[in-house]
Design a protein around this motif. Structure first.
Motif, PDB file in Angstrom:
ATOM      1  N   MET A 156       0.800  -1.106   0.041  1.00  0.00           N
ATOM      2  CA  MET A 156       0.072   0.121  -0.171  1.00  0.00           C
ATOM      3  C   MET A 156       0.938   1.196   0.021  1.00  0.00           C
ATOM      4  O   MET A 156       1.871   1.250   0.647  1.00  0.00           O
ATOM      5  CB  MET A 156      -0.955  -0.081   1.080  1.00  0.00           C
ATOM      6  CG  MET A 156      -1.990   1.124   1.213  1.00  0.00           C
ATOM      7  SD  MET A 156      -3.044   1.290   2.833  1.00  0.00           S
ATOM      8  CE  MET A 156      -1.773   1.508   3.933  1.00  0.00           C
TER       9      MET A 156
ATOM     10  N   ASN B 244      -3.389  -1.702  -2.974  1.00  0.00           N
ATOM     11  CA  ASN B 244      -4.214  -1.171  -1.824  1.00  0.00           C
ATOM     12  C   ASN B 244      -3.709   0.311  -1.918  1.00  0.00           C
ATOM     13  O   ASN B 244      -3.420   0.925  -0.757  1.00  0.00           O
ATOM     14  CB  ASN B 244      -4.105  -1.680  -0.536  1.00  0.00           C
ATOM     15  CG  ASN B 244      -4.815  -3.066  -0.722  1.00  0.00           C
ATOM     16  OD1 ASN B 244      -5.698  -3.303  -0.659  1.00  0.00           O
ATOM     17  ND2 ASN B 244      -3.842  -4.162  -0.558  1.00  0.00           N
TER      18      ASN B 244
ATOM     19  N   LYS C 175      -4.091   4.317  -1.350  1.00  0.00           N
ATOM     20  CA  LYS C 175      -4.686   5.456  -0.752  1.00  0.00           C
ATOM     21  C   LYS C 175      -4.360   6.732  -1.165  1.00  0.00           C
ATOM     22  O   LYS C 175      -3.308   7.246  -1.079  1.00  0.00           O
ATOM     23  CB  LYS C 175      -4.339   5.264   0.905  1.00  0.00           C
ATOM     24  CG  LYS C 175      -4.706   4.058   1.565  1.00  0.00           C
ATOM     25  CD  LYS C 175      -6.033   3.773   1.662  1.00  0.00           C
ATOM     26  CE  LYS C 175      -6.789   4.328   2.817  1.00  0.00           C
ATOM     27  NZ  LYS C 175      -6.378   3.799   4.308  1.00  0.00           N
TER      28      LYS C 175
ATOM     29  N   VAL D  15      -7.692  -2.175  -5.338  1.00  0.00           N
ATOM     30  CA  VAL D  15      -8.587  -1.675  -4.323  1.00  0.00           C
ATOM     31  C   VAL D  15      -8.285  -0.234  -3.931  1.00  0.00           C
ATOM     32  O   VAL D  15      -7.757  -0.060  -2.742  1.00  0.00           O
ATOM     33  CB  VAL D  15      -8.772  -2.399  -3.104  1.00  0.00           C
ATOM     34  CG1 VAL D  15     -10.151  -2.236  -2.258  1.00  0.00           C
ATOM     35  CG2 VAL D  15      -9.251  -4.111  -3.717  1.00  0.00           C
TER      36      VAL D  15
ATOM     37  N   GLN E 200      -8.678   3.423  -2.449  1.00  0.00           N
ATOM     38  CA  GLN E 200      -9.516   4.364  -1.715  1.00  0.00           C
ATOM     39  C   GLN E 200      -9.003   5.776  -2.066  1.00  0.00           C
ATOM     40  O   GLN E 200      -8.100   6.197  -2.025  1.00  0.00           O
ATOM     41  CB  GLN E 200      -9.550   4.136  -0.217  1.00  0.00           C
ATOM     42  CG  GLN E 200      -9.951   2.762   0.072  1.00  0.00           C
ATOM     43  CD  GLN E 200     -10.048   2.500   1.596  1.00  0.00           C
ATOM     44  OE1 GLN E 200     -10.557   3.344   2.370  1.00  0.00           O
ATOM     45  NE2 GLN E 200      -9.570   1.250   2.218  1.00  0.00           N
TER      46      GLN E 200
END
Length: 484
Positions: A1, A170, A172, A205, A207
């Protein structure tokens, strides 16, 4: 991430500036995760943007230098392309851009009268013809149309951004901008939608979060009344309209989290500017809130938290306190982290760098500073010569970041009493930098007694510390500044 931060417009740039300094102080949720930053602004000469880019350059030069490697200071790696600023306008175009040129209004009129008529209905003549090289002048409808056509193109800094996100399962992603101006208000919803659209169908995924900055300053300006520009008297009306839009479109928004941040005790700027280098407003504590919002988002696992949360500080006749800063620890964490970094920068600039310079010039003997003998002359890795050009450059890169941090820190501390006027470091006496964020006495100026205690501890360290080369010295100094 990985962490990704995008500053949109002048306010967004200042939010990222605060985020980078909090990262330097060790505030990121995972210090091993890289932070990738980029800026979006049609006004590349914007003074606030320029300062944020300077912070980025100072940070990277310091943290990427192997001679300065150590375990505690500037541990978050911050990455960007060589030119981290995206402007929707061509740098090589000598003819300053405006909306009619961007959408080839003349060609549109020849090819499709109906489309040209619609263009005229949607945009006034002033909106169509005003030069936009200094921003979107408080008109987000202009910015949204232009950004929708240019953001996430194949050029930098989007090329690297997309490549990194595509390989990050992941990611962000956090955006910051004002809701009441032109660039931030237009870019905040548009850029997020474009990013989401580009990620659709890919096995990641990601965000997306963001900080929308509500009005926290105002200004009086009578010199530009005939020009297309942001108008302070319209800030609250623009904000209300924008918030109503976000409420109506809540189901269609691509954001996983939006942080709304504002201050109704607004400062009045004395030096209003349409844009360019003259747009140099002082840093403000609101931008620390935005940076803390980014840190909260990066550290959140994305699980539902039970709905919207609201926080209101009643600061009528009361100064802002450290406990008012939402760091998850009642303000204690950010206070201690910033205090340690602040003490380190003052000690380095006021005592240790001048001493090293005097030793290098032969003005004093190295024997007058036992810590110098231990950390430089008898360094366990190899002797560090102050006359070496690489060493001098390394020590100067630490100096450059320390000065940049103090400019930010002092201006934030004075954000309520200097009318938004930006002040460089030479306007302040380091011995008079007091704690304006709180009325307590835990962050007073470094006095001789405290500096003497640090000096004794540095001399008794005998050159032992984590790190390599100069990093050993920096780590020892930073650790000794923790409990002043």
């Amino acid at each position: 991430m990985g962490y990704y931060a995008i500053g949109i417009g002048g306010t967004g740039s200042k939010c990222l500036e605060s985020l980078m300094h909090l990262a330097a102080a060790g505030m990121m949720p995972n210090l091993k995760e890289e932070l990738y930053v980029l800026f979006v602004d049609p006004d590349k000469a914007n003074g606030s943007l320029e300062r944020a880019v300077t912070t980025l350059e100072c940070y990277k030069t310091f943290s990427n230098n192997p001679q300065l490697a150590q375990r505690h200071l500037l541990q978050t790696k911050i990455d960007s392309v060589a030119n981290p600023i995206f402007s929707p306008f061509d740098d090589g175009d000598d003819d300053k851009p405006h909306l009619e040129k961007f959408f080839n209004y003349a060609g549109l009129r020849l090819a499709d009268d109906g489309a040209a008529d619609l263009f005229e209905v949607l945009y006034s003549e002033k909106e169509r013809t005003t030069q936009l090289h200094e921003g979107f002048r408080g008109h987000p409808s202009i910015g949204a149309a232009i950004m929708a056509q240019t953001v996430l193109g194949g050029d930098e800094p989007w090329k690297t951004f997309q490549a990194k996100v595509a390989n990050d399962a992941n990611a962000k992603i956090f955006l910051a901008g004002s809701i009441f101006g032109g660039t931030g208000a237009s870019g905040f919803p548009t850029i997020a939608k474009l990013i989401k659209s580009a990620l659709d169908g890919k096995p990641i995924v990601a965000q997306i979060g963001g900080a929308l900055i509500l009005p926290y300053f105002t200004f009086i300006d009578a010199d530009h009344d005939n020009q297309l520009r942001a108008k302070a008297e319209h800030f609250l009306m623009n904000t209300q309209a924008a918030l109503e839009y976000y409420q109506r479109a809540s189901k269609d928004l691509v954001y996983n989290a939006i942080y709304l941040i504002g201050d109704d005790s607004q400062i009045q700027l004395k030096n209003f500017s349409l844009g360019g280098k003259a747009q140099q407003n002082a840093q403000h504590f609101i931008e620390i809130y935005a940076a803390l919002a980014a840190i909260h988002f990066f550290g959140n696992d994305g699980a539902a938290d039970g709905g919207t949360q609201y926080f209101r500080l009643n600061r009528a006749n009361k100064p802002l306190k450290w406990a008012d800063l939402p760091d998850g620890a009642g303000g204690v964490k950010i206070q201690s982290k910033l205090r340690q970094l602040y003490h380190f920068t003052v000690a380095y600039l006021d005592v240790y760098k001048p001493m090293l310079d005097d030793i290098r010039r032969g003005k004093v003997s190295g024997n007058d500073a036992p810590w110098y003998i231990d950390f430089f002359e008898r360094n366990q890795s190899n002797r560090i010569s102050l006359n070496d050009a690489k060493t001098e450059a390394s020590l100067n890169s630490v100096k450059n970041y320390c000065e940049d941090f103090l400019v930010w820190f002092v201006n934030v501390q004075h954000s309520k009493d200097n009318n938004g006027k930006f002040n460089p470091l030479n306007k302040f006496d380091l011995t008079e930098v007091t704690n304006r964020i709180s009325s307590d006495t835990t962050m007073q100026p470094l006095r001789a007694k405290a500096l003497n205690r640090v000096w004794r501890n540095m001399c008794s360290a005998k050159g032992k510390s984590d790190g390599a080369d100069i990093g050993k010295f920096l780590n020892a100094l930073y650790q000794n500044c923790e409990k002043i």
